[in-house]
Design an enzyme around this catalytic site. Structure first.
Site, PDB file in Angstrom:
ATOM      1  N   CYS A  47      10.273   6.891  27.487  1.00 32.22           N
ATOM      2  CA  CYS A  47       9.396   7.924  28.052  1.00 32.22           C
ATOM      3  C   CYS A  47       8.309   7.168  28.799  1.00 32.22           C
ATOM      4  O   CYS A  47       7.761   6.183  28.277  1.00 32.22           O
ATOM      5  CB  CYS A  47       8.799   8.771  26.928  1.00 32.22           C
ATOM      6  SG  CYS A  47       7.417   9.826  27.446  1.00 32.22           S
ATOM      7  N   CYS A  69       9.904  10.468  35.210  1.00 31.64           N
ATOM      8  CA  CYS A  69       9.915  11.151  33.910  1.00 31.64           C
ATOM      9  C   CYS A  69      11.352  11.152  33.415  1.00 31.64           C
ATOM     10  O   CYS A  69      12.243  11.697  34.083  1.00 31.64           O
ATOM     11  CB  CYS A  69       9.412  12.579  34.108  1.00 31.64           C
ATOM     12  SG  CYS A  69       9.515  13.610  32.641  1.00 31.64           S
TER      13      CYS A  69
HETATM   14  N1  DGL Z   1       6.808  11.117  30.592  1.00 30.73           N
HETATM   15  C1  DGL Z   1       7.916  11.927  30.272  1.00 30.73           C
HETATM   16  C2  DGL Z   1       9.204  11.147  30.055  1.00 30.73           C
HETATM   17  O1  DGL Z   1       9.346  10.059  30.566  1.00 30.73           O
HETATM   18  C3  DGL Z   1       7.813  13.047  29.303  1.00 30.73           C
HETATM   19  C4  DGL Z   1       6.651  13.331  28.478  1.00 30.73           C
HETATM   20  C5  DGL Z   1       6.649  14.775  28.079  1.00 30.73           C
HETATM   21  O2  DGL Z   1       6.132  15.552  28.873  1.00 30.73           O
HETATM   22  O3  DGL Z   1       7.164  15.138  27.017  1.00 30.73           O
HETATM   23  O4  DGL Z   1      10.095  11.635  29.418  1.00 30.73           O
END
Ligand code: DGL
Length: 308
Positions: free
Chosen positions: A210, A87
Site C-alpha cells: 500500500c 494506489c
Molecule cells: N494507498 C492505497 C493503496 O496503495 C490505499 C489506502 C486506502 O485508501 O485504503 O492501496
C-alpha cells in the site's frame, strides 16, 4: 491549468502536458517523489482523494467509481498525457477496466512487489502487508500464484493503517514515535504475520503493498530490526512511467544544460485534495519538502456517497 482534452483521449497531447497521479490520499506522494526523481523535466498534477479515503475497506464498486471519476477529471480539466494510479487498491479494482475505457492514455498502476521480493529473499519467507481490498482481490491471488513457487508469502490485511498514517499528518510529529496509533497497528499486524529475521524459517523481507505504508517505514524498521528488507514500488513505477511515455513519444524534452541529478520542483507540481488541505500541505512538507503553496483544494465535486 492545461487546455481541456477529450475524455477519451484520441489526439497526442503536447509534450508539456502534465502527468496525472492519484491515490486515495497522501500515500501516492511516495510514488510522486520517485516520479520527480525519474522524470525531473515533467509537470505533475497529483490528486489525493482523502475526502473519500480509505479505499481499502470500501469495496470494489466504490473504488472503481472514484477511479473513473478522477481519471475523467484529470483528463478533462488538466489535459494529462498519462495517468499513474499510485494506489494498489485502485489498481487492483480498476486498472483493467480503465485501460479498456481509455485506450489512448498511457496508464500505469502499482502492485505489491512480490516478484522482486521473491527474487531477493534468502529465507524464501516474505511478509506482505496491504489493504483488505488488495489482498482479497483475484489480481493479488494471481500475483501470489505467479511468484510463489519458491517463496512462501505471509499476507496480512491492515485495516485502519492507511487511515492512521493519513491522520498522523494532520498533527505535529509526536515527541514519542513509539506511542502512536501507526506504531501500534504496525506492531499488531507484523506480530500477526509471525517471526521476522534472517534465520531459516523467518521472514527476511516485508512487501509494503500500500503506497501509504512507506510513511510508516521508521515504525516498521524499529519493530523488525535493520536486517529485514522493506520493499516498496515507487522507483519501478516511475521507471515504467518513463518507458511508456517514451514509447508514446510524449516525454518532455530535457532543457539544455539541465543538471544530471535534477528533481521536479514546486513550479512543476500541482497537488490537490478532496479532503483536508492542511493534511496534504503537512504531508507534502514533511515527506517531500514541498511548500504549502503547491497544494490546493481539488477543483472537482464531491460524490453524494462521500464518507457514506
Ligand atoms: N494507498 C492505497 C493503496 O496503495 C490505499 C489506502 C486506502 O485508501 O485504503 O492501496
Amino acid at each position: 491549468m492545461s487546455a481541456p482534452r477529450s475524455a477519451t483521449p484520441s489526439q497526442a497531447p503536447s509534450f508539456s502536458a502534465p502527468i496525472g497521479v492519484f491515490d486515495s490520499g497522501i500515500g501516492g506522494l511516495s510514488v510522486l517523489q520517485a516520479l520527480r526523481h525519474e522524470l525531473p523535466h515533467e509537470r505533475f498534477v497529483y490528486l489525493a482523494d482523502s475526502g473519500n479515503a480509505p479505499y481499502g475497506e470500501r469495496g470494489d464498486d466504490f473504488v472503481i467509481a472514484r477511479t473513473r471519476t478522477i481519471a475523467q477529471h484529470l483528463i478533462q480539466a488538466h489535459g494529462i498525457k498519462a495517468l499513474v494510479i499510485a494506489c494498489n487498491t485502485a489498481t487492483t479494482a480498476a486498472v483493467s477496466l480503465l485501460r479498456a475505457e481509455l485506450p489512448g492514455l498511457p496508464l500505469i498502476g502499482v502492485e505489491p512487489a512480490l516478484k522482486p521480493a521473491s527474487l531477493s529473499s534468502q529465507t524464501h519467507h516474505v511478509g506482505v502487508i496491504a489493504t483488505r481490498g488488495t489482498v482479497s482481490s483475484q489480481r493479488f491471488a494471481r500475483l501470489v500464484a505467479e511468484h510463489g513457487a519458491h517463496t512462501q508469502f505471509h499476507v496480512q490485511a491492515c485495516d485502519g493503517l492507511a487511515r492512521a498514517i493519513e491522520q498522523s499528518t494532520e498533527v505535529p510529529l509526536p515527541a514519542d514515535p513509539s506511542a502512536t496509533e501507526t506504531r501500534a497497528l504496525c506492531a499488531l499486524y507484523t506480530g500477526m504475520l509471525g517471526s521476522f529475521g534472517v534465520k531459516t524459517g523467518q521472514m527476511d523481507t516485508l512487501v509494503l503493498g500500500c503506497t501509504h505504508y512507506i510513511f510508516a517505514k521508521d515504525d516498521l524498521r524499529a519493530l523488525l530490526g535493520p536486517e529485514v528488507q522493506l520493499i516498496d514500488t515507487g522507483a519501478p513505477v516511475a521507471r515504467q512511467t518513463r518507458r511508456l511515455l517514451a514509447a508514446a513519444g510524449h516525454l518532455a524534452p530535457e532543457p539544455a544544460g539541465a543538471p544530471a541529478n535534477a528533481l521536479a520542483g514546486p513550479a512543476q507540481l500541482q497537488l490537490m485534495t478532496t479532503g483536508s488541505l492542511a493534511a496534504l500541505q503537512s504531508g507534502a512538507q514533511r515527506w517531500l519538502q514541498l511548500p504549502a503553496t503547491c497544494c490546493q483544494a481539488a477543483d472537482m465535486e464531491q460524490p453524494a456517497t462521500a464518507r457514506g
